[in-house]
Design a protein around this motif. Structure first.
Motif, PDB file in Angstrom:
ATOM      1  N   ARG A  63       0.865  -1.172   0.000  1.00  0.00           N
ATOM      2  CA  ARG A  63       0.000   0.000   0.000  1.00  0.00           C
ATOM      3  C   ARG A  63       0.908   1.229   0.000  1.00  0.00           C
ATOM      4  NH1 ARG A  63      -0.469  -2.065   5.221  1.00  0.00           N
ATOM      5  NH2 ARG A  63       0.431  -0.746   6.849  1.00  0.00           N
ATOM      6  N   PHE A  64       0.343   2.371  -0.356  1.00  0.00           N
ATOM      7  CA  PHE A  64       1.129   3.589  -0.390  1.00  0.00           C
ATOM      8  C   PHE A  64       1.297   4.176   1.012  1.00  0.00           C
ATOM      9  CE2 PHE A  64       0.336   3.621  -4.942  1.00  0.00           C
ATOM     10  CZ  PHE A  64       1.534   4.140  -5.425  1.00  0.00           C
ATOM     11  N   CYS A  65       2.405   4.848   1.206  1.00  0.00           N
ATOM     12  CA  CYS A  65       2.631   5.638   2.416  1.00  0.00           C
ATOM     13  C   CYS A  65       1.467   6.617   2.596  1.00  0.00           C
ATOM     14  CB  CYS A  65       3.954   6.401   2.278  1.00  0.00           C
ATOM     15  SG  CYS A  65       4.266   7.631   3.566  1.00  0.00           S
ATOM     16  N   ALA A  66       1.104   6.905   3.829  1.00  0.00           N
ATOM     17  CA  ALA A  66      -0.015   7.806   4.107  1.00  0.00           C
ATOM     18  C   ALA A  66       0.199   9.191   3.525  1.00  0.00           C
ATOM     19  CB  ALA A  66      -0.246   7.901   5.618  1.00  0.00           C
ATOM     20  N   ASN A  67       1.454   9.591   3.329  1.00  0.00           N
ATOM     21  CA  ASN A  67       1.712  10.921   2.775  1.00  0.00           C
ATOM     22  C   ASN A  67       1.482  10.990   1.275  1.00  0.00           C
ATOM     23  OD1 ASN A  67       2.289  12.302   5.131  1.00  0.00           O
ATOM     24  ND2 ASN A  67       4.460  11.773   5.085  1.00  0.00           N
ATOM     25  N   ALA A  68       1.157   9.856   0.651  1.00  0.00           N
ATOM     26  CA  ALA A  68       0.821   9.875  -0.776  1.00  0.00           C
ATOM     27  C   ALA A  68      -0.437  10.698  -1.016  1.00  0.00           C
ATOM     28  CB  ALA A  68       0.633   8.461  -1.296  1.00  0.00           C
TER      29      ALA A  68
END
Length: 352
Positions: free
Chosen positions: A57-62
């Motif tokens: 999954r993508f980093c939350a800052n994405a």
């Protein structure tokens, strides 16, 4: 930095790309294999073509377009290996803060690319309160009497002034400080040098070796900086230091030299990726010939790096001047500076 390509269509990619402009694949950086990968959706997760056995999954800052790094789906972490070191970010509801923070994150992620390639320890503060690494990205407060935000390092906490992401402000600061070079990436590489002085020199039993080259770091730091700002660097500073600021105190000399080591290694890696070589037609001998046919992040010794860097930096500077731009690398590496770079190299690559 490596050269990346889309695993689906072979399009050349930049480190920060999140979409392939040729085939439209979503892209993400996979730290475990150190590459930007094309992605295929798997429900709410992603399968990286460069590492197909793992879901990500993508980093939350994405969500803020501030990060394209991936996190394994089985991890309890919300943020990637780089972003989980952030302690404070600016208020993103304030105009311009988001754009400035995005620029800061680009530089910080390039820093972490190098740290991970060099296999240096990067513990977070929650993992190690005493030895962990953290970042504060702070904006100036609107009150006229508010203290200024200063870029610096303090016991593992690196603060970067948000204003440094404003190109006009940073250039104004560069001119005021009489610096030939000032970038966000340069700030990160310098400040992380202070962190690794603590970890690799002070805590690593290398104080004596470091003091032989950089000087006595026990001298009063505040007084040394006051003297530097009052009197400037000595006239012959280029004989022993990589920059004027490096003359202010041995800690700053170490951090400046550390930053230049990262400049050299990472630039040589991208030169190797592009197959760049130099062989000036007007040169009499072979002293300016260079081919980067080795992995700079795994160089055997500092001489191997310098032998390639000297002619390559001359070529880069010449290309920039042809475009009316300032030198890419406006510095001179004297023999004492190269010796200091050699110590950095041995700290980063300790003997078995």
């Amino acid at each position: 930095m490596k050269l990346f390509k889309c695993q689906s269509c072979q399009q050349i990619l930049y480190f920060e790309n999140d979409v392939c402009v040729k085939c439209g694949h979503k892209l993400g950086y996979v730290p475990d294999v150190a590459t930007v990968s094309a992605l295929e959706p798997e429900g709410e997760l992603w399968r990286a073509l460069a590492s197909p056995k793992v879901l990500y999954r993508f980093c939350a800052n994405a969500q803020h377009a501030a990060c394209n790094w991936l996190v394994e789906s089985t991890s309890s972490e919300t943020f990637c290996l780089s972003c989980r070191h952030n302690r404070m970010i600016p208020d993103l509801t304030i105009p311009d803060n988001l754009a400035h923070w995005q620029k800061i994150e680009i530089a910080k992620h390039r820093l972490f690319y190098s740290l991970l390639r060099l296999k240096l320890p990067v513990p977070t503060k929650p993992e190690s309160p005493e030895e962990g690494l953290a970042f504060d990205f702070l904006a100036e407060l609107p009150q006229s009497n508010a203290p200024r935000v200063m870029t610096g390092h303090d016991n593992g906490l690196i603060t970067i002034a948000l204003a440094e992401a404003d190109d006009a402000v940073r250039e104004q600061n560069r001119v005021a400080m009489h610096e030939p070079y000032r970038t966000l990436l340069g700030h990160f590489r310098h400040e992380i040098g202070h962190y690794y002085w603590d970890r690799l020199v002070r805590d690593g039993g290398q104080l004596d070796a470091c003091r032989q080259l950089f000087g006595d770091d026990s001298q009063d730091y505040g007084q040394a900086l006051q003297a530097y700002y009052a009197n400037g660097a000595p006239p012959d500073w280029q004989s022993n230091f990589v920059s004027q600021y490096a003359t202010s105190h041995p800690w700053e000399d170490f951090a400046e030299t550390w930053a230049h080591y990262l400049h050299i290694v990472d630039t040589l890696e991208i030169a190797r990726a592009f197959g760049l070589s130099t062989q000036p037609r007007l040169a009499k001998g072979e002293e300016l010939d260079a081919t980067v046919d080795f992995d700079p992040y795994r160089a055997a010794e500092i001489g191997q790096l310098i032998d390639s860097w000297t002619p390559l930096s001359l070529a880069l500077n010449s290309l920039n001047r042809a475009m009316g731009q300032p030198d890419v690398y406006p510095f001179v590496l004297s023999p004492p500076v190269i010796e200091k770079l050699g110590l950095i190299h041995r700290l980063v690559h300790p003997a078995p």
